[in-house]
Design a protein around this motif. Structure first.
Motif, short mmCIF file in Angstrom:
data_model
loop_
_atom_site.label_atom_id
_atom_site.label_comp_id
_atom_site.label_asym_id
_atom_site.label_seq_id
_atom_site.Cartn_x
_atom_site.Cartn_y
_atom_site.Cartn_z
N ILE A 184 -2.64 5.66 0.55
CA ILE A 184 -3.39 5.83 1.67
C ILE A 184 -3.72 7.23 1.97
O ILE A 184 -4.72 7.49 2.49
N SER A 235 3.72 -1.78 3.97
CA SER A 235 2.45 -1.14 3.95
C SER A 235 2.04 -0.30 5.37
O SER A 235 1.26 0.51 5.69
N VAL A 266 -8.20 0.17 9.76
CA VAL A 266 -7.98 -0.66 8.65
C VAL A 266 -8.61 -2.03 8.87
O VAL A 266 -8.13 -2.62 9.74
N TRP A 306 0.96 -1.10 -0.06
CA TRP A 306 -0.07 -0.14 0.28
C TRP A 306 0.92 1.33 0.07
O TRP A 306 1.46 1.32 0.93
N LEU A 357 1.18 3.23 6.68
CA LEU A 357 -0.04 3.61 7.29
C LEU A 357 0.31 4.56 8.42
O LEU A 357 -0.36 5.47 8.77
N LYS A 380 -7.62 8.53 2.93
CA LYS A 380 -7.68 9.21 4.22
C LYS A 380 -8.24 10.55 4.01
O LYS A 380 -9.23 10.89 4.56
#
Length: 391
Positions: free
Chosen positions: A45, A88, A62, A40, A92, A49
């Motif tokens: 992301i 990922s 998530v 990701w 995040l 968001k």
């Protein structure tokens, strides 16, 4: 607790504006367009968001950043896949999205045999019929040794089903177990798969020789590898209990009861290794006292799923009314509002009501049924908080 809602992205028929209007505060979602095992990106992301925040909501949890099968069964490429997972998680963390729900269930993310089990009032719920699942294993998958996993009463019912179910019924059962309950959650098999039974059997074969102890060790290995990035970025990992909480398809299950939860929390005793407390999944095991489990594991719970089940003597279960069933949600809410009140909570698996039948929602995720349940649970939460404040 924070009122959250599982939302399936910009293609979801339910709009974020509507969710805000009914009192939702946070969104539970994922980058569903990214295949299992891929990274990701930070850009993707942040874009997602920002889109959620532009509607006055926040990306609270998530659900899920999927764990690839090779990580679960310990395949040759698991270290490569874990490194992708870590990247990922890092992205995040940089974006400030720090609660991650995942599961460690082999092959099946969850299992039901009927997506539209009718209630007397015309609404419908998800249902698990143990005999029908045994029929699926024995006569559709033709899994070697499947008969040994069931008692004679179930096997007798399987023979009855063999004489009554049509080819169309078989197709519907395959669609339910393999495709419909899996594809929309970053599953291994998507809508339109030409040979779902063959692909499913190939996935099962990957777990040959993997018993409960080995699967536990593979979970421990995974958690030990990812804990450093979780510590750096404050990420809370919360494993979802197995659904249903017992062995299926000859595969081990390792998050089903108190002993299992104790094991994985102690195996990697890190505050970032936590639990998604799913009252529904845990209630489907007749040996589980759900409020007692909530009390014991409140401090290590990072996310709460509120639903409930009714379980029958033969092992079948159905999604129950959110104020009834074995989940005992009123008592569960009392525990978390007292012990860990800042947790995100989402309503799970509402009934399908008549006005939503033709909307094409994902199984268990209709709008009106979940909105009804949210109203009920919000009332319980308000009453509990009022009582706690008086004390």
């Amino acid at each position: 607790m924070e009122k959250t809602w599982r939302w399936f992205g910009k293609k979801d028929k339910i709009k974020l504006e509507t969710l805000r209007q009914i009192g939702v505060e946070g969104i539970v979602s994922a980058l569903h367009d990214i295949s299992n095992g891929e990274i990701w990106s930070l850009e993707a992301i942040i874009d997602y968001k920002n889109y959620i925040e532009s509607h006055g909501l926040r990306w609270s949890v998530v659900e899920s950043l999927p764990v690839s099968e090779a990580i679960k069964y310990g395949g040759e490429d698991r270290n490569f896949l874990i490194e992708n997972y870590i990247k990922s998680l890092e992205n995040l963390g940089k974006a400030g999205v720090t609660t991650v729900c995942y599961n460690f269930m082999p092959v099946l993310d969850w299992a039901r045999t009927d997506l539209f089990y009718q209630w007397e009032d015309g609404s419908s719920s998800l249902y698990f019929d143990k005999a029908k699942f045994a029929y699926f294993e024995i006569h559709i998958l033709k899994r070697d040794g499947a008969e040994k996993d069931y008692n004679q009463d179930i096997l007798n019912k399987v023979e009855e089903l063999k004489n009554t179910l049509t080819e169309e019924d078989n197709k519907d059962l395959v669609d339910c177990v393999i495709v419909k309950t899996q594809g929309f959650v970053n599953g291994n098999i998507k809508e339109g798969e030409l040979n779902p039974v063959e692909k499913f059997n190939n996935l099962l074969a990957l777990y040959d020789g993997i018993d409960k102890n080995q699967l536990r060790e593979n979970l421990k290995y995974f958690l030990e590898k990812i804990m450093p990035v979780c510590e750096t970025w404050g990420i809370q990992m919360c494993v979802h209990p197995d659904d249903p909480p017992f062995s299926l398809l000859g595969l081990p299950r390792i998050v089903t009861n108190e002993e299992d939860i104790d094991w994985f929390l102690n195996a990697v005793d890190n505050p970032h290794n936590g639990l998604t407390f799913c009252a529904g999944s845990l209630s489907a095991n007749l040996n589980n006292d759900v409020p007692k489990l909530a009390q014991k594991f409140a401090s290590r719970t990072k996310f709460v799923h509120l639903r409930s089940t009714n379980v029958f003597d033969n092992g079948d279960f159905i999604e129950a009314h959110h104020l009834g069933g074995r989940g005992q949600l009123i008592d569960v809410i009392k525990v978390f509002e007292k012990e860990n009140p800042s947790l995100p909570m989402r309503i799970d698996h509402g009934r399908l009501l008549t006005e939503d039948v033709d909307k094409g929602y994902n199984p268990g995720y209709s709008f009106l049924g979940r909105m009804l349940a949210l109203g009920q649970i919000e009332g319980v939460m308000a009453a509990v908080r009022s009582e706690l404040n008086k004390k």
